[in-house]
Structures are given as C-alpha cells and as structure tokens.
Design an enzyme around this catalytic site. Structure first.
Site, mmCIF file in Angstrom:
data_model
loop_
_atom_site.group_PDB
_atom_site.id
_atom_site.type_symbol
_atom_site.label_atom_id
_atom_site.label_comp_id
_atom_site.label_asym_id
_atom_site.label_seq_id
_atom_site.Cartn_x
_atom_site.Cartn_y
_atom_site.Cartn_z
ATOM 1 N N HIS A 100 0.809 -1.217 0.000
ATOM 2 C CA HIS A 100 0.000 0.000 0.000
ATOM 3 C C HIS A 100 0.846 1.273 0.000
ATOM 4 C CE1 HIS A 100 -0.006 -1.481 4.364
ATOM 5 N NE2 HIS A 100 0.974 -0.611 4.264
ATOM 6 N N TYR B 276 17.258 2.220 2.774
ATOM 7 C CA TYR B 276 17.520 1.627 1.459
ATOM 8 C C TYR B 276 18.639 2.343 0.712
ATOM 9 C CZ TYR B 276 12.811 -0.176 2.302
ATOM 10 O OH TYR B 276 11.712 -0.772 2.847
#
Length: 488
Positions: free
Chosen positions: A171, A258
């Site tokens: 989502h 990340y």
C-alpha cells in the site's frame, strides 16, 4: 458467486479483518468461503471469533473456517493471500538487535538491509512450501496474492521457483499519493492522476497530474516544504525529491535504510528523521510499534470483538489492492493499481528477472501491466543496487549457500556504507546461528559458523541505536489514546 479464499498467516488479526471486510464490500461476494490458517491456534481462535461476529451482525451467508492444517485450508481455494511473518517478533528482534552490534541502524529492516535479507531467508523456504501445496491441492487456476515482506524476494521466489501465478501487493503507492494530493490542496486523492514505477519500497512518482494539470518538481518541492507537518516528518524524502527530481513512495524511515547516505553516521541520523511516529525513522521503530500493537490487541481484545458487531460500511472500504483485484477478476469491473510482478520488459531500464512495482489494469483476463516505462537514471540506479542484493538473497535462500548470503549482505547499500567485510562475515554467522530454527537450508552451515564465532576477534558493541524509544506499557498507550481523543 461462490468460491474459496484461503488466508495464510490469518493470525495477523487486524490486517485479516481489513481484508475480510473489504472483500465483503463487493455485493457479489457475500456467498464465498474464507479458510483461515496459521501456526497459532490462539490467534486463529481470536480472528475467527471476530469474523464470525461480522458475518452474524451483517446477516451474511459467508462461511468462515479456521485450521492449523494449511493444506486443508488450501484445498480448492481460488485465491490464496499470504500475510505471514516467519519467526514472529522473536526473530524480528534479532534482525534489529544483531546488526546494531555492528553499527547498522535500521528503522524497519524487513525489505533489504541486514534484517530484510535474513527475513527473506526465513520466509522463502516457507513460501515454497505454500507454492507446493497450492500446486497440489488448490484450484487449478489459483492466484497467490503475497502481502508478506520482503515483498520482492518473496514474490521472486514464488514466481521463479514456486511456479505459481503470483502477484505482490503493497500500500506504499496509495499512501504516497494521498500525501501528494494533500500538499497540493486537492479536495480528494481521486483528483490526482499518477504513474508510479520502480521496485517495492523504491517506487517513484514519475508523472503527476492534478485535475489534468501536470505537476513539476519545483511545485511539488514547494508544496511539501510549505506543509506544516510533512515538512518536518519527511525531511529525507524531500531531500531525495530535490536531488532526484521525483518523489518516493516510501516513508521517511523506510527510505532512509535503502540508501547508503542518510543512516551511515550516527550523529547525522537525527538530522534526517522525525520522532513523532515510528515510521519517520526511529531506530527499530516498526519492531516497537509491532510489539505494542500485539500487546494492545491481546489486552483489549473484548473491544475488538465488540467493534465487529457493527454493520459493514462499503464507503469505508480500504485502498488495499486485494478486494479490488478479486472484484475485477470475477466481475470484469476494471481496476487500475500498482502491482509487484516479474519485469519482463515492462520497465525498460531494469532487468527482466527483477520484481518490479508498476501500474497495471485488472479485468477478467487477468493483470495487464502498462509496458514501456523508463525510469529516470538516478531512480534506476538506486533500484539496481537493491535488485542485485535481492537476486543474490533469493538464490542464497534456495541453495543454502552461506557465502552467497554474506555477499548479498555485503552488497546491501547501507551495510556496505557502515561495515567492513570482516564485520559482515561475522554478523551473518551470528544471525544464522541465532535464527537457526527458522533457517533449515543453513543447518549444515551452523556448526562451522559457531566455530568461527568462538574464535572471532572482530569487535562489536552493545548499542541501542541513534534514535531508540522503549516499548510503551498498556497504561501508557491508554493514556496516549485518551489524550488524542480529548484533543479531537
């Protein structure tokens, strides 16, 4: 319509309830069967009681069964949804705790980075067991909907090695679009049309149009910097927007782990994060949140059961993809969303074997991806760093090759920015030993790893991280919820 949906990991009570009520918002689906399965009989009993209460309160013919026998739950299922967390919070705590000993500070640690890679090693053997059962006992044309992280690795393994029709669902895109619509002053998120593409948790809004008017980089930057809340909570995302020219779907905290630039120096981490909520960069934030959520649910279960007696309100159907995909496949009402699938040329400048997250349309013919998308070069480069780690991680999980696993961890952007090769080698040994009960493919490697650890000279430290908060008690949570309610 009458068909069967199996939910694996249905003991994820809140999320299972959301999926259940979303699906029952489709009028044609009232006569279907939900087969719940989980390794925890306790959690299964709780969620079944809640779903039974919903069925009763809404006078539905929907059938709900629950069993710890996964194959029984999968028998004849047309759709299988996975929400599993292999190893639970016990293993997850090691995903955060052990890398911290080597200076690796993660906010979530469930996609890549040291924690996400080990999470994938635990999940992939189980995912392949799911796929074997699906091939053998589910409906011939069964579709596997994976919600479990690490999304790309799990989906990659299910498609390449499990040989099951699989789509990964998340989502993050929807939440990012809601933010953008808000800062641009839209009355509703529906006024925003967008193309978002990349890989899971590193997806990029490469085209934005508000009521048909194209939104450029400078307007978006100005809108975020003027927002009284997001300007503080999303400092890192805004910085990436300025440098890359496009906005990332992922939360401030998730995105920070990340990339190799924002969490490698402890004294710099607090510059980029916000402590108002876990998702904005707190050390081990999602572990704390998950622990508090579990404790709260266990204590306040009677309230959750009582709330299940309310009528289903179709206007409150969530934007989770699952119910909309099933509706499109079964009724041919077309649905547009962003899905995790094998690339196969959809994104021109990412590898064909990678699992991408990109726009697609669903109807009775299946999921049809919009092809020919080219990412901005910086976005593609950032995605490539993670894709290479994901590929090695999947292959390591399949082969049980601990050296390949260490190479995957070494090539992770944040790990590589913080740790030396010697530290990475020892850290992986330590994590594999600590999580051996969930890593059957590495059983042969555990004795040698223990031997190396007994002789190691690599120094570690006990460190809580740059921005750690303690797990709050039930009393503290009650007081906070009461204060928020009073403020509203």
């Amino acid at each position: 319509m009458s068909f069967k949906i199996a939910i694996i990991g249905a003991g994820s009570v809140g999320f299972t309830k959301k999926l259940f009520t979303d699906i029952l918002c489709v009028p044609e689906f009232k006569d279907i069967e939900f087969a719940l399965t989980d390794v925890s009989e306790h959690n299964l009993a709780m969620i079944k009681a809640i779903l039974d209460r919903i069925v009763e309160a809404n006078n539905l013919p929907t059938r709900v069964t629950a069993t710890t026998d996964r194959r029984k739950a999968l028998e004849g299922a047309r759709y299988i949804i996975s929400c599993v967390r292999v190893g639970g919070l016990e293993a997850y705590a090691d995903d955060i705790r052990i890398p911290l000993r080597y200076g690796i500070d993660q906010c979530v640690g469930d996609t890549i980075c040291a924690g996400g890679i080990l999470y994938g090693q635990r999940n992939i053997p189980v995912i392949l067991d799911f796929c074997k059962d699906i091939r053998e006992v589910a409906d011939t044309n069964a579709k596997f909907l994976n919600y479990a992280n690490p999304m790309a690795m799990n989906t990659w393994a299910a498609i390449e090695y499990g040989k099951v029709d699989t789509v990964g669902l998340c989502h993050g895109v929807q939440h990012g679009a809601e933010q953008i619509a808000e800062v641009l002053g839209a009355k509703s998120p529906r006024e925003l049309d967008y193309v978002c593409s990349g890989i899971n948790h590193q997806t990029w809004f490469i085209d934005l149009r508000l009521n048909g008017r194209k939104i450029d980089r400078d307007e978006l930057i100005a809108a975020f910097e003027a927002h009284p809340v997001y300007s503080q909570q999303e400092k890192l995302r805004i910085d990436v927007l300025k440098r890359f020219g496009v906005y990332s779907t992922e939360s401030n905290g998730h995105l920070s782990e990340y990339l190799p630039w924002y969490r490698k120096r402890p004294d710099e981490i607090t510059r980029w994060i916000d402590m108002s909520d876990w998702i904005h960069g707190e050390t081990g934030g999602y572990l704390r949140y998950s622990t508090e959520t579990r404790n709260w649910f266990e204590t306040e279960y009677p309230q959750f059961l009582e709330a299940a007696s309310k009528p289903i309100d179709a206007s409150r159907r969530s934007n989770e993809h699952a119910s909309h995909i099933l509706e499109a496949l079964e009724t041919n009402r077309v649905y547009r969303g962003h899905f995790n699938v094998r690339n196969d040329g959809v994104i021109t400048n990412l590898p064909r074997d990678a699992i991408i997250e990109s726009p697609g349309f669903v109807d009775r013919f299946g999921i049809n991806m919009a092809a020919g998308i080219t990412l901005p070069e910086a976005c593609a480069a950032t995605c490539m760093a993670s894709i290479n780690v994901q590929r090695m991680s999947v292959h390591a999980a399949i082969s049980g090759d601990i050296n390949l696993l260490k190479l995957a961890v070494l090539h992770d952007p944040l790990v590589g920015a913080v740790s030396t090769p010697e530290e990475v080698w020892q850290m992986v040994d330590e994590m594999v030993v600590a999580q051996a009960q969930w890593l059957p493919q590495y059983a042969h490697a555990v004795p040698a790893a223990k031997e190396r650890l007994s002789k190691s000279t690599v120094k570690t430290r006990e460190w809580a991280g740059a921005a750690r908060r303690s797990v709050r008690s039930i009393e503290e949570l009650r007081a906070e919820k009461a204060a928020l309610k009073q403020a509203v």
